[in-house]
Every structure is written in structure tokens, then in C-alpha cells.
Design a protein around this motif. Structure first.
Motif, mmCIF file in Angstrom:
data_model
loop_
_atom_site.group_PDB
_atom_site.id
_atom_site.type_symbol
_atom_site.label_atom_id
_atom_site.label_comp_id
_atom_site.label_asym_id
_atom_site.label_seq_id
_atom_site.Cartn_x
_atom_site.Cartn_y
_atom_site.Cartn_z
ATOM 1 N N MET A 1 -42.755 -25.055 -22.321
ATOM 2 C CA MET A 1 -44.148 -24.653 -22.539
ATOM 3 C C MET A 1 -44.927 -24.669 -21.228
ATOM 4 S SD MET A 1 -45.057 -26.681 -26.093
ATOM 5 C CE MET A 1 -46.814 -26.303 -25.916
ATOM 6 N N ALA A 2 -44.725 -25.727 -20.423
ATOM 7 C CA ALA A 2 -45.445 -25.859 -19.160
ATOM 8 C C ALA A 2 -45.096 -24.721 -18.216
ATOM 9 C CB ALA A 2 -45.111 -27.209 -18.518
ATOM 10 N N TYR A 3 -43.809 -24.398 -18.130
ATOM 11 C CA TYR A 3 -43.365 -23.308 -17.253
ATOM 12 C C TYR A 3 -43.998 -21.978 -17.685
ATOM 13 C CZ TYR A 3 -40.183 -19.948 -15.045
ATOM 14 O OH TYR A 3 -39.659 -18.902 -14.330
ATOM 15 N N GLU A 4 -43.975 -21.730 -18.982
ATOM 16 C CA GLU A 4 -44.499 -20.454 -19.482
ATOM 17 C C GLU A 4 -46.004 -20.331 -19.260
ATOM 18 O OE1 GLU A 4 -41.299 -19.521 -23.082
ATOM 19 O OE2 GLU A 4 -43.266 -20.360 -23.567
ATOM 20 N N VAL A 5 -46.739 -21.401 -19.521
ATOM 21 C CA VAL A 5 -48.189 -21.321 -19.363
ATOM 22 C C VAL A 5 -48.565 -21.224 -17.887
ATOM 23 C CG1 VAL A 5 -48.690 -23.815 -19.269
ATOM 24 C CG2 VAL A 5 -50.356 -22.243 -20.242
ATOM 25 N N ALA A 6 -47.769 -21.838 -17.002
ATOM 26 C CA ALA A 6 -48.029 -21.736 -15.565
ATOM 27 C C ALA A 6 -47.812 -20.304 -15.083
ATOM 28 C CB ALA A 6 -47.126 -22.701 -14.800
ATOM 29 N N VAL A 7 -46.758 -19.675 -15.566
ATOM 30 C CA VAL A 7 -46.484 -18.276 -15.207
ATOM 31 C C VAL A 7 -47.596 -17.383 -15.730
ATOM 32 C CG1 VAL A 7 -44.937 -16.322 -15.592
ATOM 33 C CG2 VAL A 7 -43.984 -18.584 -15.077
ATOM 34 N N LYS A 8 -47.964 -17.597 -16.984
ATOM 35 C CA LYS A 8 -48.992 -16.771 -17.614
ATOM 36 C C LYS A 8 -50.346 -16.940 -16.922
ATOM 37 C CE LYS A 8 -48.582 -16.461 -21.996
ATOM 38 N NZ LYS A 8 -48.580 -16.763 -23.454
ATOM 39 N N ALA A 9 -50.619 -18.153 -16.420
ATOM 40 C CA ALA A 9 -51.900 -18.425 -15.760
ATOM 41 C C ALA A 9 -51.938 -17.921 -14.322
ATOM 42 C CB ALA A 9 -52.187 -19.925 -15.785
ATOM 43 N N GLY A 10 -50.800 -17.430 -13.832
ATOM 44 C CA GLY A 10 -50.755 -16.900 -12.476
ATOM 45 C C GLY A 10 -50.681 -17.962 -11.395
ATOM 46 N N LEU A 11 -50.171 -19.134 -11.737
ATOM 47 C CA LEU A 11 -50.002 -20.178 -10.734
ATOM 48 C C LEU A 11 -49.037 -19.704 -9.651
ATOM 49 C CD1 LEU A 11 -50.824 -23.155 -10.141
ATOM 50 C CD2 LEU A 11 -48.739 -23.851 -11.331
ATOM 51 N N ASP A 12 -49.267 -20.142 -8.443
ATOM 52 C CA ASP A 12 -48.431 -19.757 -7.304
ATOM 53 C C ASP A 12 -46.948 -19.904 -7.658
ATOM 54 O OD1 ASP A 12 -46.945 -19.964 -4.777
ATOM 55 O OD2 ASP A 12 -48.924 -20.005 -3.841
ATOM 56 N N GLN A 13 -46.177 -18.826 -7.475
ATOM 57 C CA GLN A 13 -44.780 -18.823 -7.871
ATOM 58 C C GLN A 13 -43.963 -19.866 -7.109
ATOM 59 O OE1 GLN A 13 -43.424 -17.010 -10.471
ATOM 60 N NE2 GLN A 13 -41.695 -18.399 -10.088
ATOM 61 N N GLU A 14 -44.326 -20.147 -5.874
ATOM 62 C CA GLU A 14 -43.575 -21.139 -5.102
ATOM 63 C C GLU A 14 -43.774 -22.545 -5.673
ATOM 64 O OE1 GLU A 14 -44.730 -20.502 -1.046
ATOM 65 O OE2 GLU A 14 -43.225 -18.936 -0.760
ATOM 66 N N ILE A 15 -44.966 -22.801 -6.209
ATOM 67 C CA ILE A 15 -45.209 -24.082 -6.886
ATOM 68 C C ILE A 15 -44.374 -24.156 -8.155
ATOM 69 C CG2 ILE A 15 -46.940 -25.418 -8.164
ATOM 70 C CD1 ILE A 15 -49.011 -24.506 -6.147
ATOM 71 N N ILE A 16 -44.348 -23.060 -8.900
ATOM 72 C CA ILE A 16 -43.558 -23.018 -10.134
ATOM 73 C C ILE A 16 -42.073 -23.206 -9.828
ATOM 74 C CG2 ILE A 16 -42.869 -21.555 -12.075
ATOM 75 C CD1 ILE A 16 -45.618 -20.242 -11.956
ATOM 76 N N ASP A 17 -41.615 -22.608 -8.738
ATOM 77 C CA ASP A 17 -40.203 -22.740 -8.357
ATOM 78 C C ASP A 17 -39.829 -24.200 -8.090
ATOM 79 O OD1 ASP A 17 -39.861 -20.026 -8.587
ATOM 80 O OD2 ASP A 17 -40.027 -19.618 -6.426
ATOM 81 N N LEU A 18 -40.704 -24.927 -7.399
ATOM 82 C CA LEU A 18 -40.406 -26.328 -7.112
ATOM 83 C C LEU A 18 -40.462 -27.164 -8.395
ATOM 84 C CD1 LEU A 18 -39.684 -28.553 -5.200
ATOM 85 C CD2 LEU A 18 -42.093 -28.729 -4.508
ATOM 86 N N PHE A 19 -41.411 -26.855 -9.271
ATOM 87 C CA PHE A 19 -41.465 -27.551 -10.558
ATOM 88 C C PHE A 19 -40.172 -27.317 -11.341
ATOM 89 C CE2 PHE A 19 -42.207 -27.137 -15.155
ATOM 90 C CZ PHE A 19 -42.593 -28.437 -15.452
ATOM 91 N N LEU A 20 -39.729 -26.082 -11.370
ATOM 92 C CA LEU A 20 -38.497 -25.749 -12.079
ATOM 93 C C LEU A 20 -37.309 -26.527 -11.505
ATOM 94 C CD1 LEU A 20 -36.895 -24.033 -14.100
ATOM 95 C CD2 LEU A 20 -36.771 -22.243 -12.356
ATOM 96 N N ALA A 21 -37.221 -26.588 -10.187
ATOM 97 C CA ALA A 21 -36.119 -27.327 -9.549
ATOM 98 C C ALA A 21 -36.169 -28.805 -9.905
ATOM 99 C CB ALA A 21 -36.181 -27.138 -8.031
ATOM 100 N N SER A 22 -37.384 -29.358 -9.986
ATOM 101 C CA SER A 22 -37.511 -30.783 -10.312
ATOM 102 C C SER A 22 -37.128 -31.069 -11.756
ATOM 103 C CB SER A 22 -38.947 -31.253 -10.049
ATOM 104 O OG SER A 22 -39.869 -30.750 -11.024
ATOM 105 N N VAL A 23 -37.403 -30.123 -12.645
ATOM 106 C CA VAL A 23 -37.052 -30.293 -14.059
ATOM 107 C C VAL A 23 -35.540 -30.152 -14.260
ATOM 108 C CG1 VAL A 23 -37.263 -29.248 -16.346
ATOM 109 C CG2 VAL A 23 -39.303 -29.621 -14.967
ATOM 110 N N ILE A 24 -34.930 -29.254 -13.535
ATOM 111 C CA ILE A 24 -33.477 -29.086 -13.614
ATOM 112 C C ILE A 24 -32.767 -30.395 -13.275
ATOM 113 C CG2 ILE A 24 -31.510 -27.990 -12.447
ATOM 114 C CD1 ILE A 24 -33.137 -25.413 -12.333
ATOM 115 N N LYS A 25 -33.307 -31.152 -12.329
ATOM 116 C CA LYS A 25 -32.689 -32.422 -11.931
ATOM 117 C C LYS A 25 -32.671 -33.448 -13.067
ATOM 118 C CE LYS A 25 -33.540 -34.341 -8.025
ATOM 119 N NZ LYS A 25 -34.254 -34.934 -6.866
ATOM 120 N N LEU A 26 -33.522 -33.258 -14.079
ATOM 121 C CA LEU A 26 -33.581 -34.210 -15.189
ATOM 122 C C LEU A 26 -32.408 -34.053 -16.149
ATOM 123 C CD1 LEU A 26 -37.409 -34.028 -15.980
ATOM 124 C CD2 LEU A 26 -36.193 -35.724 -14.591
#
Length: 577
Positions: A468-493
Motif C-alpha cells: 500500500m505504501a509503495y503504491e500510494v507513494a508512486v501515485k502521489a508522485g514522490l521522487d522515484q529515487e526515494i521510492i527505489d531506496l524504500f523498495l530496496a529496504s523492504v526487500i531486505k526484510l
């Protein structure tokens, strides 16, 4: 400028609590609560609707526990009845102006979150009054800071209503606990020791010894409800709002911790072994990766917080609201607990000091995660509710939000893209657990199934929240590089899943995080400024100016000074024992 930013710059909020003794800190906390109430001037409408102003207060202020109890739990519960009862409306108005301090006594020492089995009773008397009583030591109301605080204290107290020796269910009662100086007759409290590390607020055990309550103390109907479970959850509705609010408080902790860790890493320098020149420690990947990861998680969680708030106020069904609050709090809690701990380690010995806020933020948020239902409990939710649709083999299982998702009786918010990495992860986790559950049911009566499923409840809700967080961040137009780092951090979990099912090796996962952080590093100053939290920071390590002021304020001993030796101080204290 935000209301809370103005408040944070006032002299009252710049006092360093670590320089005060216990009683002075308690007094300071209550003075700050008063300042919040007078500054925000929330109305009954704000509490009922969980308005944007209420939401701003929730995740902008660091006052925490006392304000949340006062506004949300006590004031919010009273607001549910104030529309039909003028006497309750008058009490609520006094709460909103802090003529009264509000408390909320629900959980008991011997039952914790198993509140439906509470022992406290309120027996209806022939006169129409009620006899409120704590029948056993285990029935003491646990944790609410009910001690006199200088302001008269009123509380919503939950008790089992007994009418003609019949149990009419758990009901809320409006009870005056103290006049601000002394506890009222029949009511006593035992002050618990400080939690350790967090800001003290005088948590207590509260007892009622056959306290006579007027008939109007009962909030709601004295009748036994047809649906006991539904009536109970309706009565404690503000706990659901509290789960959402405490999740929002997590966001405040993430902001402040990220700012402190980032600023310290920029100003702290070491000598470069090659050039011999000073080099900021933020230049090292072991420093900038955790700082930037914390920032990316904070910005994405901010989008999720706003999204969940919108979902919460637009949903009409009670359990849907609870589900949204549970997913949000469960998801953000992991980040909020990890960030101050990780960044305090990256600040070395400075991270240990209370004055630098990180250790206090971590201790405070541990309490917030437990408040209004700890994340593991709300993932599982209600114990021993039979899963009848699966037959008698699973009567031993606990029902919960995660298990309801597995059964199909609770549907997560719709996916924007079922082919995205986090969507695939969520769908796979659910399917794998469903297959595990159904295969066990069809093959055996294995009573250990709960042991395999219950530990998976919290990770399942987190998987939903990450998607949900990833989708709403994309939809809100958050900087893609920030989203990329968030995604990488979640993958580590859940590294194993992404390696086994998405073909992303551990080395590739590490490279994803390292590359994303490296791309963001040149913009660190920009991101720290975007946190909008500078006004809330009192940590000396956040700037050279604040550090110099801190050092100047320290007690100084030299050849001409006389300090107390530990031995003489011990002797002085012992003489009074």
C-alpha cells in the motif's frame, strides 16, 4: 508555519528535561499538555470526525501519551455520548479547555489486552446508583497515570455491569478520580516506577473500593446487548482511533531521528588517511546508507499515513476502520522502532545520551507500539474465537485480521498493479499461508498449527502495508529515487522470498540498496530540510551552535571548584535512611 512548529519554539518547549528531577519533569509534561490544549483548541467536532486539525496535532506533536489519553481516549469517548447528554457535553467542554484532565481506565493488571475478561464490576443498586469495585489485586487498572496532577482528574472507567446478579457486559462509566490534590474517597493509586529511558508520566495501578457512582455516571444503555462482541468494540471505538494516532506518532519519531542522525553525520568529521584532511563521516557508505534509508522510509510512510487517514474517515464499517488502523500501525511501527536505534548506533557514544533525543525517542515509541494494542496482538486480534467455517479441527486457532485475510473474510485494499514486486510478494505470502493452512486441515488434527500461523500474522500485515505504501507513494508522485531506496529496504526484510521467487540474489539486493542510496547522497541537505522538523530538535549534536551552547551549560569543575564526591554523597543519603 505549522501550529506545532510555533509551539515547539516557545520557551516551555526548549527546556531540557534531562536537567530536571523526576517531579519537575512530571510538572513540565503537564504544563506542555496545557500549552497544546490551549494552542490547538480542538472541538468536539474535531474529535468525532478525526479532522485534519486533529490529525495535524497527532503527528506533529511529541507530547505523546498524556495528550493522546486526554484528547482521544477520554475526550473522544465522551464525544460519542455528548450529543445526547448535556451533562456529558459540559464535562467534555471542560476537558477541551483543560479545566479537567482526562484519563482512560480499560486494561487490568491480570488481563492486559484480554480486556473482555476484565474483573472490575459496577453493580446496579436499588437506588439507581452503581457500586464500582476492584474485586482482586489482578483487577487493578494498569498504566493510566491517574495520580493527582494539580488539575481535577476525570476518567472513563470500564467495568462489568451487574444488574440483579446478571452480567450485562462491559460498560463505560464517567468517574471523578481526584480534585487535583487528593484522590477521591474509595479510590487509590500506586505509582509505578519510571519505565526507564522514556519521558516519565507517573504510570499507576488504580483501585476502586466500593465507590458509589451516581446513575448518570453510566455512559450508554444499561441493557444487555444482543451482540456482546459488536457492542464491546463499538464502546472502545476510540482505541481504534488511538491505533491510528499512535501510528502517526511513529512518523514524528522517524522524522526527528532521521534529522538528528543526518545532521550529526554531516558535521562530525574524521581525518582522511589519504589526504590528511577532515572528512565528514556521511561520506562513508556505512553512514549514509542508514541515514538515507531512514529518510526514504519516512517520506513513504508519510504518504501512507495520509492515505490511511483518508481511508479511516471514509470507511463506515467498524471492522474495516480497525483493519486499516491495524495495517498502518503494524507497518510503520517496525520502521519507527528501528530507525532511532540504528541511527543512535551510527552516532556512537553521542547516541546514548538522553540530551541527544535518540535514546528517548526509541524508548517512547516502544511504549506507543504497545499502546492501543501492541502490533503482534492486533495482527492476531481476538483470542479463541472459533474458526467455524473450517470445522472443528481448527477450534483451537486464534482469529485475527491476518487469519481473516487468509480465510477470505477480510479483503486488503485493492492493488494498483498486481504485477509489481511488492504486490507479488503480498499475494504469494497469502497464498503460501493459505495452502499451509488448508493442507494441514485436510491431512491432520495437528494442534501445533497455531504455532506456525500466528508468528506469520504480523509479517502478513506488514506485507500488505508495504505494498500500500509503495503504491500510494508512486501515485502521489514522490521522487522515484526515494521510492527505489524504500523498495530496496523492504526487500531486505524478506530476502529469501525475493531470491527464491523474484530471482533477485542477495548480492543484487545489496547492490539495489547501495546504488539507490548513492544516487540520493548529493541531495541529503534537501531531504533533511524537507522533513520540516528542525523546530522540534533540541539535540546538541544537531549543530555546532547547539553543541557549543550545551557544553557551556555543563557543570564545570576545576582546581578552585568543590564537587561532591560519590562517597560523601552516599554517606549523606544513608544518614537519612
Amino acid at each position: 508555519m505549522r501550529t506545532s512548529s510555533q509551539l515547539a519554539q516557545s520557551p516551555l518547549w526548549r527546556i531540557a528535561p534531562d536537567t530536571l528531577n523526576f517531579d519537575q519533569r512530571i510538572a513540565l509534561t503537564y504544563e506542555r499538555v496545557k500549552s497544546i490544549v490551549k494552542t490547538y483548541r480542538l472541538t468536539r467536532e474535531d474529535l468525532v470526525t478525526v479532522s485534519p486539525r486533529y490529525w495535524e496535532f497527532q503527528y506533529d506533536c511529541s507530547a505523546g501519551t498524556l495528550v493522546t489519553i486526554h484528547y482521544n481516549l477520554c475526550g473522544g469517548t465522551l464525544s460519542m455520548y455528548a450529543g445526547e447528554r448535556e451533562d456529558v457535553a459540559q464535562v467534555l467542554e471542560k476537558l477541551l479547555s483543560f479545566e479537567l484532565s482526562g484519563q482512560y481506565c480499560l486494561t487490568e493488571l491480570g488481563h492486559g489486552i484480554d480486556v473482555r475478561n476484565m474483573e472490575t464490576t459496577a453493580t446496579l443498586l436499588p437506588s439507581g446508583e452503581f457500586d464500582l469495585h476492584t474485586p482482586t489485586p489482578a483487577a487493578a487498572k494498569y498504566m493510566p497515570p491517574t495520580a493527582p496532577c494539580g488539575t481535577p482528574v476525570v476518567s472513563v472507567v470500564f467495568a462489568r455491569l451487574i444488574v440483579n446478579e446478571q452480567d450485562h457486559g462491559i460498560k463505560p462509566f464517567l468517574v471523578y478520580l481526584s480534585d487535583g490534590v487528593r484522590m477521591n474517597p474509595g479510590i487509590s493509586c500506586k505509582i509505578l516506577p519510571p519505565r526507564g529511558g522514556s519521558r516519565p508520566i507517573k504510570h499507576a495501578l488504580t483501585y476502586f473500593n466500593h465507590v458509589r457512582l451516581p446513575a448518570e455516571a453510566l455512559l450508554g444503555s444499561p441493557d444487555k446487548p444482543t451482540d456482546v462482541r459488536a457492542a464491546f468494540f463499538t464502546t472502545i471505538y476510540r482505541i481504534l482511533v488511538g491505533a491510528l494516532s499512535m501510528g502517526a506518532l511513529c512518523l514524528s519519531v522517524m522524522r526527528m531521528s532521521s534529522y538528528i542522525g543526518g545532521q550529526y553525520s554531516l558535521r562530525r568529521k574524521v581525518t582522511d588517511t589519504v589526504t590528511g584532511r577532515p572528512r565528514p563521516i556521511i561520506a562513508f557508505s556505512t553512514q549514509y546508507q542508514p541515514v538515507l534509508t531512514a529518510l526514504s522510509q519516512t517520506f513513504v510512510m508519510e504518504k501512507l499515513a495520509n492515505h490511511c487517514h483518508e481511508l479511516f474517515i471514509t470507511k463506515t464499517e467498524l471492522y474495516e476502520k480497525h483493519f486499516i488502523a491495524a495495517v498502518f500501525k503494524t507497518t510503520i511501527s517496525r520502521f519507527a522502532q528501528a530507525i532511532p536505534l540504528i541511527l543512535s548506533e551510527r552516532c556512537g557514544v553521542q547516541g546514548l545520551y538522553e540530551a541527544n533525543q535518540l535514546s528517548v525517542l526509541h524508548a517512547d515509541i516502544r511504549g506507543a507500539v504497545i499502546a492501543e494494542g501492541d502490533v503482534l496482538a492486533i495482527s492476531i486480534r481476538e483470542p479463541f474465537r472459533p474458526l467455524c467455517i473450517l470445522g472443528p479441527l481448527l477450534m483451537c486457532l486464534w482469529s485475527g485480521f491476518a487469519i481473516e485475510v487468509l480465510l477470505g473474510t477480510r479483503v486488503p485494499p485493492k492493488h494498483d498493479d498486481v504485477n509489481s514486486l511488492l504486490s507479488r510478494h503480498e499475494i504469494s505470502v497469502i497464498k503460501n499461508l493459505q495452502d499451509n493452512l488448508l493442507s494441514t486441515v485436510s491431512s491432520s488434527r495437528d494442534p501445533t498449527i497455531a504455532g506456525r500461523l500466528l508468528p506469520a500474522c504480523q509479517p502478513l500485515l506488514e506485507a500488505i502495508g508495504h505494498r500500500m505504501a509503495y503504491e500510494v507513494a508512486v501515485k502521489a508522485g514522490l521522487d522515484q529515487e526515494i521510492i527505489d531506496l524504500f523498495l530496496a529496504s523492504v526487500i531486505k526484510l524478506d530476502q529469501a522470498w525475493y531470491s527464491e521467487n523474484a530471482g533477485i540474489t542477495r548480492d543484487q539486493q545489496s547492490k539495489m540498496e547501495a546504488d539507490a542510496a548513492e544516487r540520493l547522497l548529493p541531495r541529503l541537505d534537501e531531504f533533511l530540510e524537507a522533513l520540516n522538523t528542525k523546530e522540534f530538535i533540541t539535540a546538541p549534536i544537531a549543530s555546532d551552535e547547539s553543541w557549543n551552547q550545551f557544553v557551556d551549560s555543563l557543570e564545570t569543575l576545576d582546581h578552585f571548584s568543590h564537587g561532591r564526591s560519590p562517597v560523601s554523597e552516599l554517606a549523606r543519603v544513608s544518614a537519612h535512611l
